[in-house]
Design an enzyme around this catalytic site. Structure first.
Site, PDB file in Angstrom:
ATOM      1  N   GLU A 427      46.984 -33.563  -3.996  1.00  0.00           N
ATOM      2  CA  GLU A 427      46.834 -32.362  -3.199  1.00  0.00           C
ATOM      3  C   GLU A 427      46.779 -32.749  -1.723  1.00  0.00           C
ATOM      4  O   GLU A 427      46.048 -33.648  -1.328  1.00  0.00           O
ATOM      5  CB  GLU A 427      45.518 -31.677  -3.613  1.00  0.00           C
ATOM      6  CG  GLU A 427      45.135 -30.513  -2.763  1.00  0.00           C
ATOM      7  CD  GLU A 427      43.624 -30.234  -2.843  1.00  0.00           C
ATOM      8  OE1 GLU A 427      42.862 -31.099  -3.329  1.00  0.00           O
ATOM      9  OE2 GLU A 427      43.233 -29.160  -2.393  1.00  0.00           O
ATOM     10  N   ASP A 500      40.785 -33.115  -4.635  1.00  0.00           N
ATOM     11  CA  ASP A 500      39.415 -33.230  -4.122  1.00  0.00           C
ATOM     12  C   ASP A 500      38.406 -32.723  -5.137  1.00  0.00           C
ATOM     13  O   ASP A 500      38.719 -31.906  -5.998  1.00  0.00           O
ATOM     14  CB  ASP A 500      39.260 -32.407  -2.835  1.00  0.00           C
ATOM     15  CG  ASP A 500      40.029 -33.038  -1.692  1.00  0.00           C
ATOM     16  OD1 ASP A 500      40.313 -34.244  -1.769  1.00  0.00           O
ATOM     17  OD2 ASP A 500      40.355 -32.308  -0.734  1.00  0.00           O
ATOM     18  N   ASP A 502      36.244 -30.617  -4.765  1.00  0.00           N
ATOM     19  CA  ASP A 502      35.658 -29.367  -4.267  1.00  0.00           C
ATOM     20  C   ASP A 502      36.327 -28.159  -4.917  1.00  0.00           C
ATOM     21  O   ASP A 502      37.126 -28.314  -5.854  1.00  0.00           O
ATOM     22  CB  ASP A 502      35.766 -29.294  -2.736  1.00  0.00           C
ATOM     23  CG  ASP A 502      37.226 -29.330  -2.290  1.00  0.00           C
ATOM     24  OD1 ASP A 502      38.120 -29.256  -3.162  1.00  0.00           O
ATOM     25  OD2 ASP A 502      37.470 -29.427  -1.075  1.00  0.00           O
ATOM     26  N   ASP A 504      38.608 -26.018  -3.873  1.00  0.00           N
ATOM     27  CA  ASP A 504      40.074 -25.966  -3.788  1.00  0.00           C
ATOM     28  C   ASP A 504      40.717 -26.964  -4.737  1.00  0.00           C
ATOM     29  O   ASP A 504      41.712 -26.667  -5.399  1.00  0.00           O
ATOM     30  CB  ASP A 504      40.539 -26.280  -2.364  1.00  0.00           C
ATOM     31  CG  ASP A 504      40.262 -25.116  -1.426  1.00  0.00           C
ATOM     32  OD1 ASP A 504      39.929 -24.020  -1.942  1.00  0.00           O
ATOM     33  OD2 ASP A 504      40.359 -25.310  -0.202  1.00  0.00           O
TER      34      ASP A 504
END
Ligand code: TSJ
Length: 637
Positions: A427, A500, A502, A504
């Site tokens: 990503e 990641d 997180d 997203d």
């Protein structure tokens, strides 16, 4: 007389040698010694009770995981016969439990035993692979018991009391020197027994986990059988007709089918032979598909929904949105395929096809409104397929013009043997840059993705081919999608999602997994999909080698062990914060990284999760997340 004694001894020696062979090469008998093999022990025992139910003598089966991972299976059948076996001179019950493949060789034969199926190797194998086993039988007015240790009889069958009930109870403790783990997964067992209850109409199966407070338990009993199964699978989907179509044919062998159409764009067809999930399909599935295609095309033509000159609808058009369960019972099933879950018996195709054609065409004639709404959907599926073909050709032509069929953003590796190659789907452009510099370019390829992904749950194939986010993924993997997907053509043995830790990142992981699940399912089933595990923290101190922590627990543990004085804790907010060397060391170097393999051993559960989490209905999604917070986290969704 002397000869007789000699024979008896020889038999006994054979028995011990047989079970010793099982202990030496357990994988040969139960597939593996992983948690999967461990669960097989339970299925093996429960299958005996299900056979008793199929024979018509057992209504209830209770499975309990006792404290300490002891399994207890109880049924209210006739009880294993306790009389003395004429040849071995030991009780029939003990023979079942100590002689390889002895089950079913005596006593009443229900005809279609489920035990003796896939790994159906008989209860003696469970005995051989258990530290201890205790079998209690109630029949003929008494309670009888026998005990074994690692397959050896330590207490032959003896009467321990009186009872006017009947039934069989087995308790066993798997052998920790053979299995990698003794920790049963309640969820896995629960799913399997739900499935078994669906497949055996009216049978009540309970499962209880006593290992931890609060005790978990579930009870499954479905008077509707396969119809209930389809309703369960479709519970969060929009249905095209109210009731599943049900076919029950007891001809040469029993054939049972339930099916219902939904507004989904993919199909969900499960098939079983003698209660074993035939993941790879086979001749029964083939017969089902052929009949479906023929009946709907014939109906469409004869009712002028398709004109005589129109091309026939393809099987895949007619299967769009269908949920179906096919269950057949075959006397001598031949299992083929990589995982031995593909039915090979050729005589089955025609019989399933005929049963389906007859019953389904009658149903359509009697329910023209349902027929019309299904065919409307099939026709729009066929138009979408045509549009997808054009989109695909456009993409191919464009790629041909550009002189390459590989996406421009892909940094490929040099190794030619696909099984040794890995592709990291990364990503973000900056993380992609670090990954390109940090990788081992011999066998690691990098494909950066950026921006918002398409939610494939809400799109048909034509949208996916033209999609500028997914198209590079399809081209890089190089094996097509949907019904074209050919897992033998994949360009990388490992497809690794690196995002990641997180929200997203989690989003992009979920979307990619949904995509793989829906459009490249064999890739997931084959175990080619992995999740990279980048660290969450770096601990640094003068004179100390940097320490990376991948979880909050690890951070705590390391801080406790190393002390907090002079320690700087860096929290990584994203992959982009790591330099190429760090990314290599922590996340990409096969010698030091951890990869999580994505497995879909339970396709039903996965399908449910994707439907709920990605679908339109908000209520079920919230309920699901609340109920399964831990499970969802583990699945990384
Ligand atoms: F095999 C086993 F020990 F693993 C086992 C068998 C475990 C459990 C939990 C249940 C059973 C089992 C076997 N339940 N019910 C039966 N039934 C018979 O073995 C049986 C009973 C009666 C007759 C008959 O012809 O009278 C025949 C059979 C095969």
């Amino acid at each position: 007389m002397e000869k007789f004694e000699h024979e008896y001894k020889a038999d006994q020696i054979q028995v011990l040698e047989g079970l010793e062979a099982v202990r030496k090469r357990p994988g040969m008998y139960i597939g593996s010694v992983s948690v999967r093999g461990l669960h097989h022990l339970v299925y093996e025992i429960v299958d005996n009770s299900v056979d008793e139910a199929l024979a018509g003598y057992c209504k209830n089966i209770n499975v309990t995981i006792e404290k300490g991972n002891v399994i207890r299976v109880e049924d209210d059948g006739r009880g294993i016969p306790v009389d003395i076996h004429p040849k071995t001179k030991i009780s029939a019950a003990e023979t079942v439990y100590t002689v390889l493949h002895a089950g079913g060789k005596f006593g009443g034969d229900s005809g279609y035993k489920v035990s003796g199926g896939l790994h159906g190797v008989g209860s003696s194998v469970v005995n051989a692979l258990s530290e201890w086993t205790e079998v209690t039988i109630k029949r003929d007015g008494g309670i009888f018991q026998m005990k074994f240790e690692r397959g050896k009889t330590v207490q032959p069958l003896k009467k321990i009391g009186d009872s006017n009930e009947t039934g069989t109870t087995v308790r066993f403790f798997a052998d920790g020197t053979i299995f990698e783990t003794l920790n049963y997964e309640y969820e896995v067992l629960e799913n399997r027994f739900r499935e078994m209850a669906f497949l055996t109409k009216g049978l009540k199966i309970t499962i209880k986990d006593e290992r931890e407070e609060p005790v978990k338990e579930a009870e499954f009993c479905f008077e509707g059988g396969l119809v209930s199964f389809v309703e369960y699978l479709n519970k969060n989907k929009e249905k095209l007709h109210e009731k599943p179509i049900y076919i029950d044919k007891k001809g040469e062998f029993p054939i049972e089918i339930a099916l219902q159409y939904t507004s989904a764009y993919t199909d969900n067809i499960l098939s079983f032979v003698n209660n074993i999930n035939t993941i790879e399909g086979g001749t029964h599935l083939e017969g089902f598909k052929r009949a479906l295609t023929k009946v709907f095309n014939d109906y469409a033509k004869s009712h002028n929904i398709l004109k005589e000159k129109d091309a026939n609808l393809l099987g895949e058009d007619i299967r769009e949105g269908i949920t179906a369960v096919i269950s057949v019972k075959v006397k001598e099933p031949q299992f083929e395929g990589q995982t031995k879950t593909k039915l090979g018996n050729s005589e089955v195709t025609g019989l399933v096809q005929n049963a389906m054609v007859e019953e389904l065409s009658t149903f359509l004639e009697e329910n023209p409104a349902v027929a019309k709404s299904i065919l409307d959907k099939c026709i729009s599926a066929s138009r979408a397929r045509e549009a997808a073909r054009k989109a695909r050709e456009l993409v191919r032509r464009k790629n041909a013009l550009e002189g390459s069929t590989l996406p421009g953003k892909l940094a490929d590796c040099s190794e030619k043997d696909a099984s040794l190659c890995e592709v990291y789907i990364v990503e973000g452009d900056s993380a992609g840059g670090s990954a390109k510099q940090g990788r081992d370019r011999k066998f690691q390829a990098i494909l950066p993705l950026w921006g918002k992904m398409l939610n494939v749950e809400k799109a048909r194939a034509d949208k996916i081919y033209g999609n500028d986010k997914l198209n590079p993924v399809i081209l890089a993997i190089g094996a097509g999608i949907g019904s074209d997907f050919d897992v033998t053509k994949i360009r990388y043995g490992k497809v690794i999602i690196m995002a990641d830790a997180d929200v997203d990142g989690s989003h992009i992981r979920t979307l990619l997994l949904t995509f793989f699940f829906r459009y490249m399912r064999p890739l997931v089933e084959n175990g080619n999909v992995y999740l990279a595990q980048p660290p969450l923290y770096k601990l640094a101190r003068k004179g100390m080698k940097d320490v990376y922590c991948y979880t909050d627990e690890q951070l705590e543990k390391n801080l406790n062990e190393l002390g907090r004085d002079g320690m700087t804790i860096q929290r990584y907010k994203g992959l982009g914060e790591m330099n190429p060397e760090q990314l290599w060391e922590t996340t990409m170097n096969p010698a030091t990284r951890t990869l999580v393999q994505v497995t879909m051993s339970d396709a039903i559960k996965a399908d449910e999760i994707f439907t709920i989490l990605m679908g339109d209905e908000i209520g079920p999604r919230r309920d699901f997340i609340e109920k399964n917070a831990k499970f969802v986290k583990n699945l990384d969704i």
